[in-house]
Design an enzyme around this catalytic site. Structure first.
Site, short mmCIF file in Angstrom:
data_model
loop_
_atom_site.label_atom_id
_atom_site.label_comp_id
_atom_site.label_asym_id
_atom_site.label_seq_id
_atom_site.Cartn_x
_atom_site.Cartn_y
_atom_site.Cartn_z
N CYS A 162 4.73 -4.80 11.51
CA CYS A 162 4.54 -4.94 10.06
C CYS A 162 5.74 -5.59 9.36
O CYS A 162 5.56 -6.44 8.49
CB CYS A 162 4.21 -3.59 9.43
SG CYS A 162 5.42 -2.28 9.75
N ASP A 169 -1.44 -6.99 3.44
CA ASP A 169 -1.24 -5.82 4.30
C ASP A 169 -1.76 -6.13 5.70
O ASP A 169 -2.95 -6.37 5.88
CB ASP A 169 -1.95 -4.60 3.72
CG ASP A 169 -1.55 -3.31 4.38
OD1 ASP A 169 -1.03 -3.33 5.51
OD2 ASP A 169 -1.76 -2.25 3.76
N HIS A 213 5.16 2.01 7.63
CA HIS A 213 4.45 0.73 7.49
C HIS A 213 4.97 -0.04 6.28
O HIS A 213 5.23 0.52 5.23
CB HIS A 213 2.94 0.97 7.35
CG HIS A 213 2.15 -0.30 7.26
ND1 HIS A 213 2.17 -1.27 8.24
CD2 HIS A 213 1.33 -0.77 6.28
CE1 HIS A 213 1.39 -2.27 7.87
NE2 HIS A 213 0.88 -1.99 6.69
#
Length: 190
Positions: free
Chosen positions: A131, A89, A72
């Site tokens: 991501c 995030d 990630h």
């Protein structure tokens, strides 16, 4: 990500001679988080003495032997002038610990206390594979639509609350940037 960094630096940051923004490469961010004493990296990293903002891609890889591994990515934007590290995030709070650690180590390197702000209103991805695209789109938006449009005395909201990220369009934009570099390389070789 490297293609976007090169594109933003060449086409935008290099045109703004008053701009003191650094886009730290993923490998350099990884090195920062993995190094016990960040002061040992001073010669390997850019000189931050005149830098106002630093963009750092954050990865959750914990294996120091596997740079840019992990599963990630998130984005850390450090405003040195304000002493604040903003964390974006897209699977909040997946990389929060890594971002906090990076903030502390960067603070040591800069000789300055940095406040960490996790931004829970960051756009969230709908799967487990977007991501990197989110980091690229967020970085481009924050740089071009927020920081580079503000004057030096103006405070800028760094929130991305309410911003929708179309990952498919982000991928297309990245491919266009890469294709532009490929064509430029062909022209130079001919």
């Amino acid at each position: 990500m490297p293609a976007l960094f090169r594109y933003l630096e060449r086409d935008f940051l290099s045109q703004q001679h008053s701009s003191n923004i650094v886009l730290l490469r993923p490998s350099m961010s990884f090195m920062l988080i993995q190094t016990p004493n960040p002061l040992t990296l001073k010669d390997a990293l850019p000189n931050f003495s005149k830098t106002t903002h630093i963009f750092l891609p954050i990865n959750d890889c914990r294996n120091a032997n596997q740079a840019e591994g992990g599963s990630h990515w998130s984005l850390l934007l450090v405003s040195i002038v304000d002493g604040v590290a903003f964390h974006y995030d897209s699977l909040n709070p997946s990389n929060k610990d890594e971002a906090i650690t990076t903030t502390k180590k960067l603070g040591i390197l800069l000789g300055k206390q940095l406040q960490f702000l996790d931004l829970p209103d960051s756009p969230q991805q709908e799967n487990s594979s977007d991501c990197g695209v989110f980091v690229c789109v967020q970085m481009k938006h924050l740089l071009l639509k927020k920081l580079m449009r503000a004057n030096k005395q103006q405070k800028v909201s760094m929130s991305l609350g309410g911003k929708h990220i179309d990952a498919g369009q982000g991928r297309k934009t990245m491919l266009e940037i890469i294709e532009g570099f490929r064509k430029e390389g062909e022209r130079r070789r001919s």
